[in-house]
Design an enzyme around this catalytic site. Sequence first.
Site, PDB file in Angstrom:
ATOM      1  N   GLU A 165      32.389  50.913  56.437  1.00  0.00           N
ATOM      2  CA  GLU A 165      32.933  49.681  57.012  1.00  0.00           C
ATOM      3  C   GLU A 165      32.939  48.501  56.035  1.00  0.00           C
ATOM      4  O   GLU A 165      33.943  47.790  55.932  1.00  0.00           O
ATOM      5  CB  GLU A 165      32.165  49.305  58.284  1.00  0.00           C
ATOM      6  N   SER A 203      26.434  47.485  60.651  1.00  0.00           N
ATOM      7  CA  SER A 203      26.963  48.851  60.702  1.00  0.00           C
ATOM      8  C   SER A 203      27.634  49.199  59.379  1.00  0.00           C
ATOM      9  O   SER A 203      28.570  48.514  58.965  1.00  0.00           O
ATOM     10  CB  SER A 203      27.972  48.982  61.848  1.00  0.00           C
ATOM     11  N   ARG A 257      38.608  47.041  63.029  1.00  0.00           N
ATOM     12  CA  ARG A 257      37.937  46.600  61.793  1.00  0.00           C
ATOM     13  C   ARG A 257      38.933  46.449  60.638  1.00  0.00           C
ATOM     14  O   ARG A 257      38.638  46.798  59.498  1.00  0.00           O
ATOM     15  CB  ARG A 257      36.808  47.570  61.415  1.00  0.00           C
TER      16      ARG A 257
END
Length: 364
Positions: free
Chosen positions: A350, A254, A178
């Site tokens: 995130e 998420s 990520r």
Amino acid sequence: MSNPTQNYSDFDNSLQTVSLDRLNTLGLACRAKRVLTLTSLSQLAQITALYRDHHDLFVLGGGSNVVLPAELNRVVVQVALKGIALVEAYAPGQDEAYRIDVAAGEGWHHWVETATKNGWLGLENLALIPGTVGASPVQNIGAYGVEVQERIESVTAWHIPEGRLITLSRAECAFAYRDSIFKRAVPGTWLIVSVRFLLPKRWAPVLTYPDLQKHPGLASINSEDVTARQVMDAVCDIRRTKLPDPAILGNAGSFFKNPIVSAAVYASLKQKFADLVAYAQPDGSFKLAAGWMIERAGWKGRRQGAVGVHDRQALVLVNYGGAQDAELLRLAQDVRSAVRAQFGVELEIEPVVVSDAAAVTMLG
């Protein structure tokens, strides 16, 4: 109020306050000085000039992976560059591969559908992820056993301070979980304009995730007979079952990364929690299931005012309507504190949390 997106040629007109509520999938209340639409590469030089003069540009894609502040005292550039083009069927050094250039403003799921329909396979596990193609390398999006870095050959981006286009190879993008060079760079450096994908002709399905293996559309089929369309349909079905539609219930997918811990930390946690959900990594570390920890800590389905933790997927924080960033981030901090107290593990947010300070990046 007039059309919330203005042609770039209108920039010299007086600035006006614009709502970004519908330009971020969390649906957070946010107002900006002005929103401009980037539709042509010919506008890039003027963006550099504006950056040098004002240092208050903010580049937005689909707004799917960003937490916007209530007030954004900047000029927002919304990337709307379009185009999907097959460059060549065979790439140098690749036996059988398709090479396709995709403009940054294309919707990610639209691109996945288009690729699958045309027989350009390898992206089906990433179906139904919200956002734009240009934002996909920033976060190195991933799902169901595939990360986008595995399918990217290069990324072409406008280097804003220098005012020139630069093509970065996959290695130069410095992808990580990520993460990428674009996410780590000094704000105001990059504006992604296109991504070149390299997709193999000799395709094989990636069915490592239990959710895919158990899906009724795949479970009864031999893996060698599974088609990319069947994988994509299964992924879409699973995501629709687990994740709320941002058009109905504001969310950014998420909200927390799955933390990666050492083998020693994993072993210690496994002794305390026999049902701990974790995935072994090639380097010997373990990726913990953040959603499992959040649920175990008692936060799944809980609501705080206008925000809450989704009742079907604890990794997802939702906006029930009218929330601002401060309320959402308070909830996130409460969830992180609960997981830290119970497991001794730190959760990392995130999405990119945007402050009202001069910066330029490609988000969502």
